[in-house]
Write an enzyme that holds these catalytic residues in place. Structure first.
Site, PDB file in Angstrom:
ATOM      1  N   SER A   1       0.837  -1.201   0.000  1.00  0.00           N
ATOM      2  CA  SER A   1       0.000   0.000   0.000  1.00  0.00           C
ATOM      3  C   SER A   1       0.872   1.251   0.000  1.00  0.00           C
ATOM      4  O   SER A   1       2.043   1.207   0.367  1.00  0.00           O
ATOM      5  CB  SER A   1      -0.926  -0.018   1.218  1.00  0.00           C
ATOM      6  OG  SER A   1      -0.199  -0.324   2.396  1.00  0.00           O
TER       7      SER A   1
ATOM      8  N   ARG B   1      -5.116   7.852  17.275  1.00  0.00           N
ATOM      9  CA  ARG B   1      -5.370   8.912  18.242  1.00  0.00           C
ATOM     10  C   ARG B   1      -5.077  10.264  17.596  1.00  0.00           C
ATOM     11  O   ARG B   1      -5.821  11.206  17.705  1.00  0.00           O
ATOM     12  CB  ARG B   1      -4.472   8.741  19.468  1.00  0.00           C
ATOM     13  CG  ARG B   1      -4.752   9.784  20.524  1.00  0.00           C
ATOM     14  CD  ARG B   1      -3.651   9.846  21.552  1.00  0.00           C
ATOM     15  NE  ARG B   1      -2.442  10.442  21.022  1.00  0.00           N
ATOM     16  CZ  ARG B   1      -1.369  10.715  21.739  1.00  0.00           C
ATOM     17  NH1 ARG B   1      -1.342  10.403  23.020  1.00  0.00           N
ATOM     18  NH2 ARG B   1      -0.302  11.261  21.205  1.00  0.00           N
ATOM     19  N   GLY B   2      -3.936  10.345  16.890  1.00  0.00           N
ATOM     20  CA  GLY B   2      -3.521  11.606  16.282  1.00  0.00           C
ATOM     21  C   GLY B   2      -2.701  12.456  17.231  1.00  0.00           C
ATOM     22  O   GLY B   2      -2.612  12.186  18.427  1.00  0.00           O
ATOM     23  N   ASP B   3      -2.064  13.454  16.656  1.00  0.00           N
ATOM     24  CA  ASP B   3      -1.301  14.445  17.425  1.00  0.00           C
ATOM     25  C   ASP B   3      -1.840  15.808  17.041  1.00  0.00           C
ATOM     26  O   ASP B   3      -1.793  16.169  15.858  1.00  0.00           O
ATOM     27  CB  ASP B   3       0.188  14.408  17.039  1.00  0.00           C
ATOM     28  CG  ASP B   3       0.864  13.150  17.541  1.00  0.00           C
ATOM     29  OD1 ASP B   3       0.602  12.770  18.692  1.00  0.00           O
ATOM     30  OD2 ASP B   3       1.645  12.565  16.770  1.00  0.00           O
TER      31      ASP B   3
ATOM     32  N   GLU C   1       0.885   5.473   1.045  1.00  0.00           N
ATOM     33  CA  GLU C   1       0.216   6.523   1.839  1.00  0.00           C
ATOM     34  C   GLU C   1       0.498   7.915   1.271  1.00  0.00           C
ATOM     35  O   GLU C   1       1.617   8.209   0.861  1.00  0.00           O
ATOM     36  CB  GLU C   1       0.722   6.432   3.286  1.00  0.00           C
ATOM     37  CG  GLU C   1       0.131   7.484   4.202  1.00  0.00           C
ATOM     38  CD  GLU C   1       0.558   7.261   5.653  1.00  0.00           C
ATOM     39  OE1 GLU C   1       0.505   6.116   6.147  1.00  0.00           O
ATOM     40  OE2 GLU C   1       0.951   8.259   6.285  1.00  0.00           O
TER      41      GLU C   1
HETATM   42  C1  LIG Z   1       0.686   4.149  10.074  1.00  0.00           C
HETATM   43  C2  LIG Z   1       0.533   5.478  10.795  1.00  0.00           C
HETATM   44  C3  LIG Z   1      -0.318   6.449  10.261  1.00  0.00           C
HETATM   45  C4  LIG Z   1      -0.506   7.663  10.923  1.00  0.00           C
HETATM   46  N1  LIG Z   1      -1.371   8.591  10.382  1.00  0.00           N
HETATM   47  C5  LIG Z   1      -1.636   9.748  11.051  1.00  0.00           C
HETATM   48  C6  LIG Z   1      -2.618  10.689  10.574  1.00  0.00           C
HETATM   49  O1  LIG Z   1      -3.214  10.495   9.522  1.00  0.00           O
HETATM   50  N2  LIG Z   1      -2.857  11.789  11.319  1.00  0.00           N
HETATM   51  C7  LIG Z   1      -2.221  12.025  12.517  1.00  0.00           C
HETATM   52  O2  LIG Z   1      -2.495  13.043  13.164  1.00  0.00           O
HETATM   53  N3  LIG Z   1      -1.273  11.166  12.978  1.00  0.00           N
HETATM   54  C8  LIG Z   1      -0.985  10.034  12.291  1.00  0.00           C
HETATM   55  N4  LIG Z   1      -0.054   9.137  12.798  1.00  0.00           N
HETATM   56  C9  LIG Z   1       0.659   9.477  14.019  1.00  0.00           C
HETATM   57  C10 LIG Z   1      -0.138   9.108  15.271  1.00  0.00           C
HETATM   58  O3  LIG Z   1      -1.381   9.770  15.309  1.00  0.00           O
HETATM   59  C11 LIG Z   1       0.694   9.499  16.480  1.00  0.00           C
HETATM   60  O4  LIG Z   1       1.815   8.664  16.586  1.00  0.00           O
HETATM   61  C12 LIG Z   1      -0.068   9.564  17.786  1.00  0.00           C
HETATM   62  O5  LIG Z   1       0.769  10.198  18.760  1.00  0.00           O
HETATM   63  C13 LIG Z   1      -0.470   8.205  18.354  1.00  0.00           C
HETATM   64  O6  LIG Z   1      -1.493   7.662  17.671  1.00  0.00           O
HETATM   65  P1  LIG Z   1      -1.949   6.143  17.986  1.00  0.00           P
HETATM   66  O7  LIG Z   1      -3.161   5.898  17.192  1.00  0.00           O
HETATM   67  O8  LIG Z   1      -0.815   5.233  17.804  1.00  0.00           O
HETATM   68  O9  LIG Z   1      -2.300   6.331  19.537  1.00  0.00           O
HETATM   69  P2  LIG Z   1      -2.585   5.351  20.733  1.00  0.00           P
HETATM   70  O10 LIG Z   1      -2.598   3.937  20.342  1.00  0.00           O
HETATM   71  O11 LIG Z   1      -3.806   5.905  21.403  1.00  0.00           O
HETATM   72  O12 LIG Z   1      -1.302   5.581  21.655  1.00  0.00           O
HETATM   73  C14 LIG Z   1      -0.867   6.872  21.992  1.00  0.00           C
HETATM   74  C15 LIG Z   1      -0.014   6.826  23.248  1.00  0.00           C
HETATM   75  O13 LIG Z   1      -0.839   6.597  24.378  1.00  0.00           O
HETATM   76  C16 LIG Z   1      -0.503   5.381  25.028  1.00  0.00           C
HETATM   77  N5  LIG Z   1      -1.796   4.754  25.320  1.00  0.00           N
HETATM   78  C17 LIG Z   1      -2.625   4.133  24.444  1.00  0.00           C
HETATM   79  N6  LIG Z   1      -3.760   3.755  25.038  1.00  0.00           N
HETATM   80  C18 LIG Z   1      -3.640   4.152  26.334  1.00  0.00           C
HETATM   81  C19 LIG Z   1      -4.498   4.071  27.454  1.00  0.00           C
HETATM   82  N7  LIG Z   1      -5.727   3.506  27.337  1.00  0.00           N
HETATM   83  N8  LIG Z   1      -4.058   4.585  28.633  1.00  0.00           N
HETATM   84  C20 LIG Z   1      -2.856   5.176  28.734  1.00  0.00           C
HETATM   85  N9  LIG Z   1      -1.999   5.288  27.696  1.00  0.00           N
HETATM   86  C21 LIG Z   1      -2.400   4.793  26.505  1.00  0.00           C
HETATM   87  C22 LIG Z   1       0.328   4.589  24.034  1.00  0.00           C
HETATM   88  O14 LIG Z   1       1.244   3.736  24.670  1.00  0.00           O
HETATM   89  C23 LIG Z   1       1.024   5.711  23.272  1.00  0.00           C
HETATM   90  O15 LIG Z   1       2.129   6.184  23.980  1.00  0.00           O
HETATM   91  C24 LIG Z   1       0.176   7.920  12.136  1.00  0.00           C
HETATM   92  C25 LIG Z   1       1.058   6.960  12.665  1.00  0.00           C
HETATM   93  C26 LIG Z   1       1.229   5.734  12.008  1.00  0.00           C
HETATM   94  C27 LIG Z   1       2.173   4.734  12.582  1.00  0.00           C
END
Ligand SMILES: Cc1cc2nc3c(=O)[nH]c(=O)nc-3n(C[C@H](O)[C@H](O)[C@H](O)COP(=O)(O)OP(=O)(O)OC[C@H]3O[C@@H](n4cnc5c(N)ncnc54)[C@H](O)[C@@H]3O)c2cc1C
Length: 281
Positions: free
Chosen positions: A8, A100-102, A10
């Site tokens: 894929s 989750r996003g940043d 991106e």
């Molecule tokens: C393939 C890929 C695509 C991406 N695309 C985008 C995009 O389109 N837009 C964007 O803004 N960002 C994107 N990102 C970046 C991503 O949003 C960031 O890395 C963000 O900080 C974490 O997202 P996550 O979904 O991994 O979060 P999570 O899985 O929610 O984790 C975030 C942090 O919180 C911790 N955590 C998770 N769940 C819990 C809980 N229940 N309690 C306490 N701590 C917890 C985890 O250990 C981690 O440190 C992408 C990253 C990847 C790898």
């Protein structure tokens, strides 16, 4: 080669008309390689809401490669997420990347109702049942905000078990970190495919900045070699292509279930690796 492997590409939604045209040209070129899907990023907090939606619908409908929108939950309300899910579902989109996003700096603290990606995965399942194939993010070298590696693994497992179908990793330059991550999550009962995210190396200074921020480690021997090229962009490109192609070969030989390329809206760097690996077309 296993038939089940998936490939894929991106993209990120362009800000200008010219950027969007370039994205479409790149996508048309990559489409001739018949990837399994494209994906398009989403600016957390909804900053690219319309651009992501329009790009996804255009890639899916006109370029005719199934396209997965990324969707992030920080900064978006449940009502906003529900509306987007409905739009994608009614447009026939079947895959979604749940994150989750940043929030971009300056947007303040997250104000969404869902705090972590595992909550978004559960929400998508509650709202749309099994309609979407849900992808989640994985961090072989640990998410930069995680308390430690073990806590991050536990969070990944919770997110996968919330109803994800597969995962795509943050990029990395150390194949062993990927193999170790997969081995650990398998032992924790997660059996979904974990597809390596691949970042072609083209511009060293940008890559170094970005890698610091997202927690991807550039091995010393690679860093030193890239630094030694200074402004010689062609040597950086050629060396980067070789290092990444060799890593991908190792990943695939070691059982990786495919590759997900971070194209940064450019075709050539990803295609050079694709061609070196003699991937199917
Ligand atoms: C393939 C890929 C695509 C991406 N695309 C985008 C995009 O389109 N837009 C964007 O803004 N960002 C994107 N990102 C970046 C991503 O949003 C960031 O890395 C963000 O900080 C974490 O997202 P996550 O979904 O991994 O979060 P999570 O899985 O929610 O984790 C975030 C942090 O919180 C911790 N955590 C998770 N769940 C819990 C809980 N229940 N309690 C306490 N701590 C917890 C985890 O250990 C981690 O440190 C992408 C990253 C990847 C790898």
């Amino acid at each position: 080669m296993s038939q089940e492997r998936r490939y894929s590409f991106e993209f990120f939604p362009a800000k200008t008309e010219a950027g969007h045209e370039k994205l479409l040209n790149t996508a048309r070129q990559l489409a001739t390689y018949k990837p399994d899907f494209f994906s398009c990023t989403y600016g957390a907090g909804g900053s690219t809401r319309d651009r992501t939606l329009n790009t996804v619908l255009q890639l899916d409908g006109e370029v005719k490669i199934p396209t997965a929108p990324h969707l992030s939950c920080v900064g978006d309300s449940k009502a906003e997420l529900r509306e987007l899910l409905g739009l994608y579902k009614s447009a026939g989109i079947q895959r979604i990347v749940a994150l989750r996003g940043d929030l971009p700096s300056g947007m303040g603290m997250a104000s969404g109702e869902l705090r972590y990606a595992n909550e978004l995965v559960s929400f998508i399942r509650e709202e749309t049942g099994d309609h979407f194939h849900i992808e989640i993010a994985a961090y072989p070298e640990m998410h930069p905000q995680a308390r430690n590696f073990e806590a991050d693994l536990a969070n990944f497992v919770r997110k996968a078990k919330a109803g994800a179908n597969s995962a795509m990793t943050q990029y990395f330059f150390n194949a062993d970190s990927y193999f170790y991550f997969v081995e650990r999550v398998r032992k924790m009962g997660v059996d979904i495919p974990v597809v390596p995210g691949i970042m072609p190396i083209t511009n060293y200074s940008k890559l170094a900045r970005f890698s610091d921020a997202c927690g991807a480690e550039i091995p010393r021997w690679v860093r030193k070699q890239l630094e030694s090229y200074g402004d010689d962009a062609e040597s950086i490109r050629a060396y980067g292509e070789q290092v990444i192609s060799e890593m991908c070969e190792r990943l695939l030989q070691g059982g990786a279930p495919g590759l997900h390329f971070y194209t940064l809206n450019q075709a050539e760097p990803s295609l050079a690796i694709w061609n070196n690996l003699k991937l199917p077309r």
